[in-house]
Design a protein around this motif. Sequence first.
Motif, short mmCIF file in Angstrom:
data_model
loop_
_atom_site.label_atom_id
_atom_site.label_comp_id
_atom_site.label_asym_id
_atom_site.label_seq_id
_atom_site.Cartn_x
_atom_site.Cartn_y
_atom_site.Cartn_z
N PHE A 1 0.83 -1.20 0.00
CA PHE A 1 0.00 0.00 0.00
C PHE A 1 0.87 1.26 0.00
O PHE A 1 1.91 1.32 0.66
N LEU A 2 0.38 2.28 -0.72
CA LEU A 2 1.16 3.50 -0.90
C LEU A 2 0.44 4.75 -0.41
O LEU A 2 0.96 5.51 0.39
N GLY A 3 -0.77 5.01 -0.92
CA GLY A 3 -1.46 6.25 -0.61
C GLY A 3 -2.91 6.03 -0.23
O GLY A 3 -3.40 4.90 -0.17
N VAL A 4 -3.64 7.15 0.00
CA VAL A 4 -5.02 7.06 0.45
C VAL A 4 -5.85 8.18 -0.14
O VAL A 4 -5.38 9.31 -0.30
N ALA A 5 -7.10 7.85 -0.49
CA ALA A 5 -8.11 8.83 -0.88
C ALA A 5 -9.31 8.65 0.03
O ALA A 5 -9.65 7.53 0.42
N VAL A 6 -9.99 9.77 0.36
CA VAL A 6 -11.13 9.76 1.28
C VAL A 6 -12.38 10.24 0.54
O VAL A 6 -12.36 11.26 -0.15
N GLY A 7 -13.49 9.49 0.70
CA GLY A 7 -14.76 9.88 0.09
C GLY A 7 -15.89 9.00 0.60
O GLY A 7 -15.63 7.92 1.15
N ASP A 8 -17.11 9.44 0.43
CA ASP A 8 -18.29 8.68 0.86
C ASP A 8 -18.91 8.04 -0.38
O ASP A 8 -19.53 8.72 -1.19
N ILE A 9 -18.77 6.73 -0.53
CA ILE A 9 -19.19 6.08 -1.77
C ILE A 9 -20.68 5.76 -1.82
O ILE A 9 -21.24 5.52 -2.89
N ASP A 10 -21.38 5.78 -0.66
CA ASP A 10 -22.78 5.37 -0.65
C ASP A 10 -23.72 6.37 0.00
O ASP A 10 -24.90 6.08 0.21
N GLY A 11 -23.22 7.55 0.33
CA GLY A 11 -24.09 8.60 0.86
C GLY A 11 -24.56 8.41 2.28
O GLY A 11 -25.56 9.01 2.68
N ASP A 12 -23.84 7.62 3.07
CA ASP A 12 -24.26 7.42 4.46
C ASP A 12 -23.60 8.43 5.41
O ASP A 12 -23.82 8.37 6.62
N GLY A 13 -22.81 9.33 4.85
CA GLY A 13 -22.17 10.36 5.65
C GLY A 13 -20.89 9.93 6.33
O GLY A 13 -20.26 10.73 7.04
N ARG A 14 -20.47 8.67 6.13
CA ARG A 14 -19.24 8.17 6.73
C ARG A 14 -18.13 8.16 5.68
O ARG A 14 -18.34 7.75 4.54
N PRO A 15 -16.91 8.60 6.03
CA PRO A 15 -15.82 8.58 5.06
C PRO A 15 -15.32 7.17 4.78
O PRO A 15 -14.92 6.44 5.69
N ASP A 16 -15.37 6.78 3.51
CA ASP A 16 -14.79 5.52 3.06
C ASP A 16 -13.38 5.80 2.54
O ASP A 16 -13.00 6.96 2.32
N LEU A 17 -12.62 4.75 2.31
CA LEU A 17 -11.22 4.91 1.94
C LEU A 17 -10.87 4.08 0.71
O LEU A 17 -11.37 2.95 0.55
N TYR A 18 -10.00 4.63 -0.13
CA TYR A 18 -9.36 3.83 -1.17
C TYR A 18 -7.86 3.91 -0.95
O TYR A 18 -7.28 5.01 -0.92
N LEU A 19 -7.23 2.74 -0.77
CA LEU A 19 -5.79 2.68 -0.58
C LEU A 19 -5.13 2.31 -1.89
O LEU A 19 -5.41 1.25 -2.45
N THR A 20 -4.28 3.18 -2.40
CA THR A 20 -3.54 2.87 -3.63
C THR A 20 -2.41 1.90 -3.30
O THR A 20 -1.95 1.81 -2.15
N ALA A 21 -1.96 1.18 -4.33
CA ALA A 21 -0.96 0.16 -4.08
C ALA A 21 -0.20 -0.18 -5.35
O ALA A 21 -0.66 0.07 -6.47
#
Length: 611
Positions: free
Chosen positions: A169-189
């Motif tokens: 794993f290298l980096g991270v992006a933050v966003g809410d993918i389903d509109g529940d108001g909670r931050p989800d994560l994508y880890l680049t690799a």
Amino acid sequence: MTFTLAFLYNATEGILLCLLSLYLSPIFFGMRCKEAPQRKHFMKTHRNIMLALILLLPGLHGCPTAPPAAIDPPGKVTVTPISKTDAPAYFEEVAKKSGLDYKWTIEGKRPLTILQTIGNGCAFVDYDGDGNLDILLVGPRVALYKGDGKGHFTDVSEATGMAKLKGHFLGVAVGDIDGDGRPDLYLTAYRGGILLHNKGGKSFTDVTKASGIVPQQWATAASFADIDGDGKLDLYIGNYVKFDANTKPQLCDFSGTPSSCGPRYYAPEKPMIYRNIGSGKFVDVTTKWLPTVTQPTGNERKLDIEGKSLGIAIADFDDSGNQSIALANDEVRGDLLYFEKGKFVNLKTTSGTSVDNDGSVHGGMGTDWGDYDNDGRLDLAVATFQQETKSLYRNEGGKYFTDKSAPLGIAERTIPHVAFGYKFTDFDNDGWLDLVIANGHVQDNIDALDKTAKYREETQFLHNKEGKLFTEVSASMSAEVTKPIVGRGLAIGDYDNDGKLDALVVDSEGVPLLLHNIAPEKNHWLSVKLEGSGFNKLAIGAMATVEAEGRKMVHRCAADGSYMSASDLRVHFGLGKSDKPVTVSVKWRNGKTETYANTPIDRIVTLKQTK
């Protein structure tokens, strides 16, 4: 009198003609260098000598000028030493006493390859929605630390499922993918990538396979944004270069000394862009949305993207409602992708952001959007390699930018360094965006190749003087803050909710730096948590505006920018000495604007979208 004027005119004219001939000399001499880096080094050396000569010209007319930057043979640019100034110590290093127990190490034999030295990112993110920022550290071991809002962090990696993640794993992006108001994560690799769904602010679940997002070849920076305006956050993933154990060369020969090769030795990997179609599903729209060009031979089309991306930042830089993606690319032209009519166009050849101020490509690493001069338009910062200008492109309007790094004083102070993390932040709340830069070389044996360079470098702090000049205030910090590190990722956020923006820095061969803001200024501030409607409850892509002390400050709501890292989503405004309630105007991602009058200051407020 007439004779004197004529003499001055002819003397000046003669000097200008001489300088013109010198300026044209690279056409005949610079191109004799066989290797591209040699040509580039010659051109940059020539540019700096010319700059010094030109700076001397006003002296002929009796105008006082600042002395030019020193230039050492064979042309490497150095700067005058930084002395202790009257500037306050804006930060203190508190990682260990705050509870962060983490260390990055680089496995394998030395010298290191380009893959080993890529580094990692980090994030400030409120994963559980308690109003306190938490810390995510990305590497072979992914660690999540829960913040208490008072400056202490507790390792919750096991409880949240982070400890079981395996990958390069290298980096991270933050966003809410389903509109529940909670931050989800994508880890680049490298050879991977993982989408993590936030389950009620308690744990994270790997939903990569179900989402439709495929493993990447070498993903570096990524960002969530509502590209097409349908309310759902899409995902752009930047990829770097083609490299594996069988790639040749693994190392390059520098006069008998092997060391890491530069990116020009490797072909680019293409980016990927995924459209969010709801229900946790994404579809690949790379060839549908990204610009393409026809190959010179035949009818085959390819992506009109340079590739080799290391930095990404997405914003509506011209207030058109269109999202634009700025890509910092390594030793190739930078891309500026502008979305309109359902497809991106690449503005790299017309925007002025694809090369540096002397027309050369640069090693783009981190990047960020911010309005440094408070003219209401977002400007673009790009971190680069040593002996390259760390660019700050001023937004001139009309989709055009000019690099102001040199006149703003940024170029002189930063040119000797290899910069990765590059982030706007108002660290003294005076209402002007400052800069923090995480530096570190990419060749672990650089001291054997260049006695003037160092593998470990100091983090830099540049203070914005009312949009006219950036002065370095690093010398006022403690030794712990500016200790030499292999700097890579950098995130900004107010982790103790005291109204002062802190910083988190990655040391690729060491421990994280948690820089607590201790600025003594009594300037006022306002931190705005935006709450959007529909799927985009995190309000990513919204623009907030505040007017105070005659200044109009425009900031974006975004987590991306810098280098493979994610920052606090709250929009922070330094208000200077203004002590009265302010009016906040928010342009939401759906294009609707709402105004919130008499907003109290010196606190964190939540503004909800109603339109």
